[in-house]
Design a protein around this motif. Sequence first.
Motif, mmCIF file in Angstrom:
data_model
loop_
_atom_site.group_PDB
_atom_site.id
_atom_site.type_symbol
_atom_site.label_atom_id
_atom_site.label_comp_id
_atom_site.label_asym_id
_atom_site.label_seq_id
_atom_site.Cartn_x
_atom_site.Cartn_y
_atom_site.Cartn_z
ATOM 1 N N GLY A 289 0.820 -1.210 0.000
ATOM 2 C CA GLY A 289 0.000 0.000 0.000
ATOM 3 C C GLY A 289 0.852 1.258 0.000
ATOM 4 N N SER A 290 1.975 1.215 0.692
ATOM 5 C CA SER A 290 2.823 2.411 0.751
ATOM 6 C C SER A 290 3.342 2.757 -0.646
ATOM 7 N N ASP B 53 -7.282 5.728 -0.728
ATOM 8 C CA ASP B 53 -6.446 4.680 -0.166
ATOM 9 C C ASP B 53 -7.362 3.550 0.304
HETATM 10 C C1 LIG Z 1 -5.124 2.283 4.736
HETATM 11 C C2 LIG Z 1 -3.713 1.817 4.551
HETATM 12 N N1 LIG Z 1 -2.956 2.373 3.596
HETATM 13 C C3 LIG Z 1 -1.682 1.989 3.382
HETATM 14 C C4 LIG Z 1 -1.101 1.003 4.136
HETATM 15 C C5 LIG Z 1 0.322 0.608 3.887
HETATM 16 O O1 LIG Z 1 0.355 -0.623 3.262
HETATM 17 P P1 LIG Z 1 1.698 -1.505 3.217
HETATM 18 O O2 LIG Z 1 1.961 -1.887 4.633
HETATM 19 O O3 LIG Z 1 1.323 -2.625 2.334
HETATM 20 O O4 LIG Z 1 2.780 -0.647 2.658
HETATM 21 C C6 LIG Z 1 -1.849 0.396 5.154
HETATM 22 C C7 LIG Z 1 -1.251 -0.667 5.982
HETATM 23 O O5 LIG Z 1 -1.827 -1.173 6.901
HETATM 24 C C8 LIG Z 1 -3.187 0.810 5.362
HETATM 25 O O6 LIG Z 1 -3.945 0.278 6.324
#
Ligand SMILES: Cc1ncc(COP(=O)(O)O)c(C=O)c1O
Length: 471
Positions: free
Chosen positions: A143-144, A258
């Motif tokens: 997600g990041s 997101d």
């Molecule tokens: C809403 C949201 N966005 C982004 C992320 C980041 O995702 P990642 O840990 O896969 O980089 C998270 C992680 O929990 C999340 O809950």
Amino acid sequence: MNFNEKNIDLETIIRDEVNKYLNQDVSRLNATEQAPKELTQKYEKMPIPKVGRDIYEVLSELNNEVLTYLYRPNHKRAFSFIPGPASRLSWLGDILTTANNIHASNFKNATLPISIERNLINYLADKIGYEVKPSGGVFVSGGSMANLTAVVTARDRKVSLDKLTKTTVYLTSQTHHSGRKALHVAGFPSENIRIIDHNEDFTMNVSHLKETVEKDVKNGYIPALVISTAGTTNTGAVDDFNKIADICEAYNIWQHVDGAYGASHLLSTKGKSLFKGIERSDSVTWDAHKLLFQTYSCAMIIVKDKNNLINSYGEKAEYLDDITSDDDVIDPEMLGIELTRPARAVKLWLTLQVIGEDEFRKRIDYGQELAEYTKDYVESLDDFEIISQPSLSILSFRYYNDSFTDEENDHLNNLAAKKLADSGYGVAYTTTLNNKKVFRMCTINPETTESDIKETIDRLNRYILEEVKEK
Ligand SMILES: Cc1ncc(COP(=O)(O)O)c(C=O)c1O
């Protein structure tokens, strides 16, 4: 010279190791375990030998030490994180893609794995409500990275770089912190990040967003990007995408959603009704390693118009001329930051093909039902209160006794979370909401039972009552 330097019987070793993990019942192990200090020292200081060591000795260290002291996301009472439990089919997909060491940058290197990637991006874009053409996207590590990919894309589409210091972006205190990291990497000045109020239910306060945008415009700023969320990390809150889109469309602002954790609920029975207006956004982050039950790492950035990704990432290089596709198909490396990348889509495709969409729906629905069950159980206990209602498959609650100070109540919640984790039985860590320490539970594992939840909460309660008695 070959890769089997020591005539190791890798065939047997791989079969044995895979078998061992296939036969392991993760939920009989501790949900989380911290490595003792001496082992941390051992592995931080371990020299690389000049001459290699016996493989069985190294594997024994791996299995008995390195892979023992872990948080176990697949454990059915690991309630604290939404990077979730993974299907074994995903693991199988991982093994097969890794075994082939697929270089999924360009069609000509991995034609069918990339066809599968396009197939899944189209499938999920359709769930969002984007037109299959011109929408598009790319699999990324998480997600990041998806948020970063989107933020840079939005910046390139909406801002001329010499005006970056006059450009404003909008999010709330509940936006995942990777959003702020992405804004920093993309060069948005931190003083131009507007933190919009949230409502009582932790969703973005759209009236405050509108006022803030209007004020910025009046003061000569250029509003460029709103990061809304489909399922916040803290509480599962879902923003009002339609109202946010009204503002974004009026002021030429990019809306990035997101949905790292939440978007998978588009496959649940409630589906699209949970995310009204999401199709009016410009881009969506969607993590398959959260609620699509994939091993890490597996996520996507999906955009309404893939030309925007090409605009940001469509660089050419002479050493890739021979493998660059013609214009009708776009190589994944032109849609994102990575060149060398694994074929992350293959494991998700394998899982979806084998268990089918209906089974995904059942599993995601079940997580929502478990959150409702958790709420009912918490409400049946003395001195416990729900702080955020079940939303998607997350809720939060706390112990609160008005004969104690706020600090004492916070301490009791913290202490119980720590004791539960130390016991290995389960994990229900705290977060902070409205300045209160609260337990946060993500009930997303299809193997979790109601009695797992009941016993986890009973134990938290017991730790607190023991401490209270000693006071
Ligand atoms: C809403 C949201 N966005 C982004 C992320 C980041 O995702 P990642 O840990 O896969 O980089 C998270 C992680 O929990 C999340 O809950």
